[in-house]
Scaffold this motif. Structure first.
Motif, short mmCIF file in Angstrom:
data_model
loop_
_atom_site.label_atom_id
_atom_site.label_comp_id
_atom_site.label_asym_id
_atom_site.label_seq_id
_atom_site.Cartn_x
_atom_site.Cartn_y
_atom_site.Cartn_z
N VAL A 77 0.87 -1.18 0.00
CA VAL A 77 0.00 0.00 0.00
C VAL A 77 0.90 1.23 0.00
O VAL A 77 1.67 1.44 0.93
N VAL A 78 0.80 2.00 -1.07
CA VAL A 78 1.64 3.19 -1.23
C VAL A 78 0.85 4.40 -0.77
O VAL A 78 -0.20 4.72 -1.34
N LEU A 79 1.34 5.05 0.26
CA LEU A 79 0.68 6.26 0.76
C LEU A 79 1.32 7.49 0.13
O LEU A 79 2.50 7.49 -0.21
N THR A 80 0.54 8.54 0.00
CA THR A 80 1.09 9.84 -0.39
C THR A 80 1.24 10.66 0.89
O THR A 80 0.45 10.50 1.83
N PRO A 81 2.26 11.52 0.97
CA PRO A 81 2.47 12.28 2.21
C PRO A 81 1.22 13.05 2.63
O PRO A 81 0.61 13.77 1.84
N GLY A 82 0.84 12.84 3.88
CA GLY A 82 -0.37 13.45 4.42
C GLY A 82 -1.56 12.51 4.45
O GLY A 82 -2.54 12.76 5.14
N GLN A 83 -1.47 11.40 3.73
CA GLN A 83 -2.60 10.47 3.65
C GLN A 83 -2.73 9.65 4.92
O GLN A 83 -1.75 9.23 5.53
N GLU A 84 -4.00 9.40 5.31
CA GLU A 84 -4.31 8.54 6.44
C GLU A 84 -4.98 7.27 5.93
O GLU A 84 -5.70 7.29 4.93
N VAL A 85 -4.76 6.18 6.64
CA VAL A 85 -5.45 4.94 6.31
C VAL A 85 -5.69 4.19 7.62
O VAL A 85 -4.86 4.23 8.53
N THR A 86 -6.84 3.53 7.74
CA THR A 86 -7.15 2.84 8.98
C THR A 86 -6.39 1.52 9.06
O THR A 86 -6.12 0.86 8.04
N LEU A 87 -6.06 1.12 10.28
CA LEU A 87 -5.44 -0.19 10.47
C LEU A 87 -6.38 -1.30 10.02
O LEU A 87 -5.93 -2.35 9.55
N LYS A 88 -7.66 -1.08 10.19
CA LYS A 88 -8.65 -2.08 9.78
C LYS A 88 -8.54 -2.37 8.29
O LYS A 88 -8.55 -3.51 7.84
N GLU A 89 -8.41 -1.30 7.50
CA GLU A 89 -8.25 -1.47 6.04
C GLU A 89 -6.93 -2.17 5.72
O GLU A 89 -6.86 -3.04 4.85
#
Length: 249
Positions: A232-244
């Motif tokens: 999973v590649v995040l962009t700076p500032g992005q949030e993602v849930t641990l559940k996902e």
């Protein structure tokens, strides 16, 4: 992976600030920072906090300590780091420290932080001097009712990553892939195979020209090895849930 929306803002989540800087937010809205170099070249501008409950430092290099000492003093947040690095923090006016060494754990509110080894170096620059800052570490972070994640810090691959998997069963791993100072994608793919997590989040790449490893290369290497974890590649500032991140796809 979608951005976090207000509908599930209280799901425990990770936010990436670029480089190796992360924010973990608990179900109760408590904030923990990991290696908070929040002025790194990739970070969103104007990051600010109204409270911080803990700061985790994997080692003493400037691109990981970042603004940790100032933030710790402002919010009286404990710094969790090697004994030597917490002593350095105290000399810089930080009052609240929790020294750990590998396999040591500390609990802050609902969050248990366990230190694990890393293969790297660690020093802190004061003026012209580079001061020994203790052994480099990674952290396994477990929180009541949330998926466990492993932040490898800066490291090369090492066979005892399999032991980290056996002992702590993280479902998510934050792995450096840039090369030169840490693993390249080829080694990070071997790390992913040892860890057997559901999701890998790449970090410590693209910040400087020398850090040439890319998430796409990591995916190629993992596919070649038959590693079934997803990237999973995040962009700076992005949030993602641990559940996902921990969901089975």
């Amino acid at each position: 992976i979608a951005l976090v929306t207000s509908a599930h803002a209280m799901e425990p989540n990770l936010r990436w600030f670029g480089h190796s800087a992360f924010q973990y937010t608990t179900r109760g809205g408590k904030i923990f920072l990991i290696d908070p170099w929040i002025t790194n070249p990739k970070a969103p501008k104007g990051i600010s906090f109204t409270h911080i409950e803990g700061i985790l430092l994997t080692h003493g290099h400037f691109d990981h300590v970042g603004e940790a000492f100032d933030l710790a003093k402002k919010f009286n947040a404990p710094i969790v780091a090697s004994f030597e690095l917490t002593e350095i923090a105290k000399r810089h006016g930080v009052k609240n420290v929790i020294p750990l060494n590998p396999n040591g754990s500390a609990k802050i509110l609902t969050v248990t932080v366990t230190a694990v080894p890393a293969v790297h170096s660690s020093s802190y620059k004061e003026g012209e001097n580079d001061i020994y800052a203790g052994a480099p570490m990674g952290f396994v972070v477990s929180d009541e009712g949330a998926a466990t994640f492993y932040d490898a810090g800066d490291t090369g691959v090492f066979s005892d990553m399999a032991l980290i998997a056996e002992l702590y069963s993280p479902q998510i791993a934050l792995l450096p892939i840039g090369g030169v100072y840490t693993m390249k994608p080829a080694e990070a793919a071997i790390a992913a195979r040892s860890l057997q997590v559901r999701t890998i989040i790449p970090m410590h790449y693209g910040t400087f020209p020398a850090l040439t490893g890319t998430p796409a290369e990591l995916e190629v290497e993992m596919k070649r090895l038959g590693v079934r974890s997803r990237v999973v590649v995040l962009t700076p500032g992005q949030e993602v849930t641990l559940k996902e991140l921990a969901a089975v796809k």
